[in-house]
Design an enzyme around this catalytic site. Structure first.
Site, PDB file in Angstrom:
ATOM      1  N   ARG A  20       0.832  -1.220   0.000  1.00 28.24           N
ATOM      2  CA  ARG A  20       0.000   0.000   0.000  1.00 28.24           C
ATOM      3  C   ARG A  20       0.861   1.262   0.000  1.00 28.24           C
ATOM      4  NH1 ARG A  20      -2.261  -3.500  -1.252  1.00 28.24           N
ATOM      5  NH2 ARG A  20      -4.106  -4.552  -0.474  1.00 28.24           N
ATOM      6  N   SER A  54     -11.431  -0.847   2.932  1.00 27.31           N
ATOM      7  CA  SER A  54     -10.705  -1.211   4.156  1.00 27.31           C
ATOM      8  C   SER A  54     -10.101   0.047   4.765  1.00 27.31           C
ATOM      9  CB  SER A  54      -9.581  -2.203   3.836  1.00 27.31           C
ATOM     10  OG  SER A  54     -10.122  -3.343   3.218  1.00 27.31           O
ATOM     11  N   GLU A  57      -5.545   3.229   6.188  1.00 29.88           N
ATOM     12  CA  GLU A  57      -5.204   3.152   4.762  1.00 29.88           C
ATOM     13  C   GLU A  57      -5.493   4.469   4.056  1.00 29.88           C
ATOM     14  OE1 GLU A  57      -6.119   0.167   1.862  1.00 29.88           O
ATOM     15  OE2 GLU A  57      -5.680  -1.438   3.263  1.00 29.88           O
TER      16      GLU A  57
END
Length: 342
Positions: free
Chosen positions: A168, A242, A338
């Site tokens: 990520r 998420s 995130e």
């Protein structure tokens, strides 16, 4: 200069972020091509102003109005660039929706992205996050991208090594954050195609259906079904997918946590470390279905925070911090969000 540019003032970004958070952009410019980015760079006012790059808004928590010039990336285009012996090379404009690219590839008989179906956001945002799902990350299918430097207006082309992909993460979140606008992305889809099924939910589908050699389309359908069952549709319930990264811990840390919580869901990583399921930990702390103001934890998946109506960014941040505190208190693990909080 402005005549060729689509410049708007006082734009509410609520429709342009998947969490549907209200927030005003003082100035918004729609970017349809590399030339548009160069026009912004060359413009006497816009060129000097700080910039904020907006893709699909699926990875943003907006807590305040945005004073920098918002560059809303809407570069279109999907095409098969080359057919090589070992791969198909596909090119997509940064403004295309990621899922539309995956669907288009399926329709064109170009397999390889099916595990990443239904990931929200745009193609241009995909490399920034190094998006991934069901055993595949963008970096596994990446060929190169074009981006325009916001200082010089020059186009640069970067390959996978130059993008410094990580979990990520990428160069675009680090050294190049806010300094370039990604305009086109090229993907390398390996030939011959091989299914990627080494993921519990896909293995379950194989067992349920008895289809041991699924086609790419079959995997695509499975992934879409699994994601739809777990994640709310942003068109119906505001969310950013998420919300927390799955934390990575050393084998020693993992052993300690398993001694205290034998049930904890964990996955071995290629480097010997372990990835822990953040959703499981949040659920274990009793957060599923809970609400702070108009922000809540999704009933079907504790990893997803949702907008229960007219949530404001501050409520989402308050809820996220409370979850972080309780997970840290119980497991000694600090969860990282995130999405980018602005």
């Amino acid at each position: 200069m402005h005549s060729a540019l689509a410049v708007e003032h006082g734009v509410n970004l609520k429709p342009y972020n998947t969490f549907a958070l209200p927030c005003m952009a003082h100035t918004l410019v729609r970017i349809h091509s590399e030339a548009d980015v160069r026009r912004v760079v060359d413009d006497p006012e816009l060129g000097r102003a700080p910039k904020f790059i907006l893709g699909g808004g699926s990875n943003l928590i907006l807590t305040q109005d945005i004073k920098p010039v918002v560059l809303k990336v809407e570069v279109p285009g999907l095409r098969l660039l080359a057919t090589r012996d070992d791969a198909w090379i596909v090119e997509a404009g940064a403004g295309e929706r990621w899922h539309d690219l995956v669907s288009w590839c399926m329709d064109e008989g170009l397999p390889g992205l099916e595990n990443m179906a239904l990931i929200p956001g745009t193609v241009g945002a995909a490399p920034v996050q190094n998006i991934g799902a069901y055993g595949i990350e963008l970096k596994d299918r990446f060929e190169s991208l074009d981006a325009v430097d916001l200082m010089t207006g020059r186009t640069i082309t970067l390959d996978g090594a130059q993008c410094r992909f990580d979990y990520r993460d990428s160069l675009f979140k680090q050294a190049l954050a806010g300094k370039t606008v990604i305009t086109r992305v090229r993907l390398r889809l390996p030939r011959p195609w091989q299914p990627m099924l080494g993921y519990a939910e896909l293995e379950r589908k194989v067992a349920e259906t008895g289809i041991t050699a699924p086609s790419a389309r079959q995997i695509f359908d499975w992934v879409v079904a699994v994601r739809r069952a777990k994640l709310p549709d942003p068109a119906a319930i505001g969310n950013a997918g998420s919300f927390f990264k799955n934390p990575v811990v050393t084998p020693e840390q993992c052993r300690d946590i398993i001694q205290r919580d034998p049930e904890i869901v964990h996955y071995p990583m290629p480097d010997g470390n372990f990835k822990l399921a953040a959703g499981w930990m949040i659920d274990a702390c009793g957060w599923k279905g809970k609400t702070v103001g108009q922000a809540g934890v999704y009933e079907k998946q504790a990893l997803v925070l949702v907008n229960r109506g007219d949530a404001r960014g501050a409520e989402v941040v308050t809820l996220a911090r409370a979850i972080q505190e309780s997970v840290y208190g119980r497991f000694g693990i600090r969860l990282e969000p995130e999405p980018v909080v602005i």
